[in-house]
Design an enzyme around this catalytic site. Sequence first.
Site, short mmCIF file in Angstrom:
data_model
loop_
_atom_site.label_atom_id
_atom_site.label_comp_id
_atom_site.label_asym_id
_atom_site.label_seq_id
_atom_site.Cartn_x
_atom_site.Cartn_y
_atom_site.Cartn_z
N GLU A 197 8.47 -27.88 -60.17
CA GLU A 197 8.92 -26.49 -60.37
C GLU A 197 10.06 -26.17 -59.42
O GLU A 197 11.00 -25.48 -59.80
CB GLU A 197 7.76 -25.51 -60.18
CG GLU A 197 6.52 -25.78 -61.05
CD GLU A 197 6.80 -26.00 -62.52
OE1 GLU A 197 7.81 -25.46 -63.02
OE2 GLU A 197 6.03 -26.74 -63.17
N MET B 217 5.08 -22.65 -63.70
CA MET B 217 6.30 -22.14 -64.30
C MET B 217 7.36 -21.85 -63.25
O MET B 217 7.08 -21.23 -62.23
CB MET B 217 5.95 -20.88 -65.10
CG MET B 217 7.14 -20.24 -65.78
SD MET B 217 7.86 -21.34 -67.03
CE MET B 217 9.57 -20.85 -66.94
N GLU C 167 8.38 -18.15 -70.56
CA GLU C 167 8.80 -19.31 -71.34
C GLU C 167 7.74 -19.59 -72.40
O GLU C 167 6.56 -19.57 -72.07
CB GLU C 167 8.96 -20.55 -70.45
CG GLU C 167 9.59 -21.71 -71.23
CD GLU C 167 9.85 -22.95 -70.37
OE1 GLU C 167 9.46 -22.96 -69.19
OE2 GLU C 167 10.42 -23.89 -70.92
N ASN D 73 9.90 -19.84 -62.83
CA ASN D 73 10.64 -18.57 -62.76
C ASN D 73 11.50 -18.51 -61.50
O ASN D 73 11.05 -18.85 -60.42
CB ASN D 73 9.66 -17.40 -62.73
CG ASN D 73 8.54 -17.57 -63.72
OD1 ASN D 73 8.80 -17.67 -64.91
ND2 ASN D 73 7.31 -17.66 -63.24
#
Length: 847
Positions: free
Chosen positions: A288, A253, A119, A255
Site C-alpha cells: 500500500e 487500500m 476503489e 488511499n
Amino acid sequence: MTAEPILLSDYAPPVWLVDQVSLTFRLSPGATRVLSEISFRPNPDRAPGAFRLDGEGLRLIAAAIDGAAVSPVIDASGLRCDVPDRPFVWTAEVEIAPEKNTALEGLYMSNHMYCTQCEAEGFRKITFYPDRPDVMAPFAVRIESDLPVLLSNGNPVAAGDGWAEWHDPWPKPAYLFALVAGDLVAVSDDFTTASGKQVKLNIWVRPGDQDKCDYALDALKRSMKWDEDSYGREYDLDVFNIVAVDDFNMGAMENKGLNIFNSKYVLASPQTATDDDFARIEAIIAHEYFHNWTGNRITCRDWFQLCLKEGLTVFRDQQFSGDMRSHAVKRIEDVLMLRARQFREDNGPLAHPVRPEAYVEINNFYTATVYEKGAEVIGMLKRLVGDDGYKAALDLYFTRHDGDAATIEDWLTVFQDATGRDLTQFKRWYSQAGTPRLTVTDDFSNGRYTLSFEQKTPKTPGQDDKLPQVIPIAVGLLNPNGDEIVPTTVLEMTEARQSFTFDGLAARPVPSILRGFSAPVIVQRDSTAQERAFLLAHDTDPFNKWEAGRALAKDVLIRMISEGAAPSAGLLDALHRVAGDDSLDPAFRALVLRLPSEDDMAQSLVDSGLTPDPGTIHATTRMLKTAIARHLSDLLPRLYADMACPGPYRPDAGDAGRRALRHSALAYLSRLDAGAQATAQYAAADNMTDQLGAFACLLEIGAGAAETRAFYDQWADDRLVLDKWFALQAGLAAPERAASTVKTLAKHPDFDWKNPNRFRSLIGAFATNAAGFHTPDGAGYDLVADWLIRLDGVNPQTAARMSTAFETWPRYDADRQDMMRAALSRIRAHPGLSRDLGEMADRLMGA
Ligand code: ZN
C-alpha cells in the site's frame, strides 16, 4: 441476469475535467449529509458533450450551478443536467446512510467508526461525481462529527471542537478518496525522507489494540526507506496515516495519505499473530505504501489498466520482501501462490488476460491474473532488459508520467524508449489469457547439446488461437558430477518452436530449465526420478532445486494414485537428505518437506490426462505423509529439538524459518506419536505460531478436541484469533465430517457472517478443504452455494469473490460437474442477484 459489458475499445476521455473539489461531511449514522463544491471545465482535448455524473443510492437534497439552483434528471446510476459551455462550479447536497451500508463500499460503519472504501467505484455512493480514474483533482475536506478522531487524505489544515479540515494538494482520482471518523488511538513515529522532510506516521486503532502496532509501524518505516533506496521515490505529504478496520472486503487500500487496512493485516503481537501473519503484514504495508508512486502519483487511465498499478506494485512488494527476508524462499512462496491461484484461474472458465478487454463489474477483476501474473510479466520484462535497463525505464516512467492517468501502452513505450527494445511481441502477455505450456526435448551428439522448446497456450474463454509469446527461459547446465558447467543463461524464445545449442561439452549435461521460474509457464518434460533427485541434490539455483523435489513428489503421488504404486524410496531418501542437511536454510528445507496441496494435485492429474478424485488424493497424500514420517523417524526428534528458537519470540525470517522447519517436523512426528509432542507444544506455547502450529497438527490427525475448547476459551474476545479457530476447523476437518462441522460452526454465536473475515474463515476455509468440499454427495457445493446467495444480499463483492470456489468444475468427473453446475445455476437463478455475483455465475458456467 445479463448486464451490458464495458469495453476497453469504447474508452473516450472525459468531457468535463475537475480543477478542485471541496467536500463537507456532516456525519450521522442514518443520515449523513455530504456537501460538494466541484469546479468543472470543458476538456480541451475532447468535443463538448453532455454533463453526466455518477451516483448510486444518493438522496439529492439540492444542486446548483454557479449558485443557481438546478433540477438534474436522476436515474439508478447517476444524473444528467444542462450546463453552460464554459467552466462552472457545481454544488450539491446529498444524504446517505452509512449504518445501512453492509456492502462496505462507499461510506460505511464498522464498530461505531465511519470509514470509506472507494476503489473501484465506491465514491459514487458518497456524492455525485465523474467517478473515473482519469479525472484527477485536489481535494479539500471538512468533517463535522462529535467523534474524537476525524481523518481524510493529505495534510491536516485546521481542527476545532467537532470538526476538522484536510487538504490533499496532489490531484487524485476519486477512488483514492478516504475519510475516517471514530474513537481511535494512534501509535506514532516520525520518518525523515532522503531530502530531509519530516513525516509524521500514525497507525490508528481501537483503544486496546495499541500494543499490536509495532511491527506494522516498523514495516512502514522500512518500506519508506526501501522505496527511496531502490526506486528513488520519496514520500510527499507531512503525514502518513494508516487505520485498521474490522469490516473490510479486501486486504487494504492505498488511499492517498490515509491507507485503510483490514485489521488482520495491521494488528500483530507474538501471542496473537503467526510468522505468516507477520510476513503478510510486512508485505501489505509495503504494497500500500508503494502505491503512493505506482498507483497514486501515476494512476490508471481506466480500470482496464488495473495491472499497471497492481502488477507493478505487487512486483515491488515482492522485491521488498525478498530484500527483507530471503530471495530464494520468497520466490518459491510467490510461485506456490501463483500456481495455486493464478494457474488455477487460467485453467478454468474465469481465465482472462492480464489486461482484460471487457467487464460487467470491475470488482470481479481484482484477480490473481491482474495482480500476480501482472507482477510476473514485469519480472520477465526486467529479465529481458536487464537490471540497468529496468532502472532506466522506471526512472523515465516516473519523470514522464508523474501526475498522469496512464496506460499499458505508456508503460511499454517507456521501456522501448529507455532501452531501444521493441516490445510489440512482448505485449501479447497483456492480451492473451492462459498459461503457456512449454514442451522441452533435448539431444546430445558430438559435444553439442541442443534444447528444443515448443510453446502452446490452451484455449481460454473468447480466445481460441494464441500467437507465440516472448518467453525468457533461464537455463543452466550441470555435468554428471553435479558441477555447473553452464551458468544461468537467458534463452529468449519468440517462436512457436525453437532450439538452442551449447557446444564443446564433454558429456551429456543435466539441464536446469526455467531457473528462478523465469516465466509463468508450465514446463512439460519427460524426466526421470533419478534426474529430479540429482537436481534436488546439486542444482545451484535454489528455485529449481526446490522445484525438482516438488516434481518428484508430484510424480510419486500421481503413480500412487493412478497405479496404486508404493511411496518411492527415491523420494523418501531425497527428503531425508534435504531435511537433515544443516547447510541448507531451514525455511528452504521446510518448503521441500511440504507436499503439493490436494488442489495442486487435482490439476496435475488433469494435466496428465487423468480425472481427479479429491477423496483419493486426500487419502493418498496422507499415506505418503505417513510413509515420510516413518522414513524420517530417526531425524524428526533431532530436527524438532535443534530448530527450537532460544530467547523471546522474534518475527524475523531467520527464526520464522526455524519454526517452519520445526513445525514440519512436528506434523510428521504427530503421525508417529499420536500427537503427544504436539499436545505438549500446545500446552507450553508462548506465541501464536507455536500454539496454532501444534493445534493444526492435532486436527490433522483427528485429535485436538480438548485444544479446540481451550483455544476458544482463551481467545473468544479476540476477533482475529477467533477467525483462525474457525478456519482451522473448517479447513482441516476430515472430508466426511467437514460439511457437518461447518454447519455446526455456522450456528455458533460468534459466527458473525456479515463480517468478511469471519465469513472467509469459515466458508472460505471450507472451500479450500478439497476433499471436504468435493464429497461425492454434493453436500459441500450446496452448503457453499447457500451461503453465497445469503451473503450476496448484504455484500455482493465478497460473495462474488468467493464464488471462485466453483471455478474448477471442468476438472472433475461428470457427476461432480453436474452438481457444481447445478449449484451455479441455482445461484444464477436467485431473484435479485447482484451484478457482481451474476457476472461471476455467468462466467463460471461459460455463458
Ligand atoms: Zn494494490
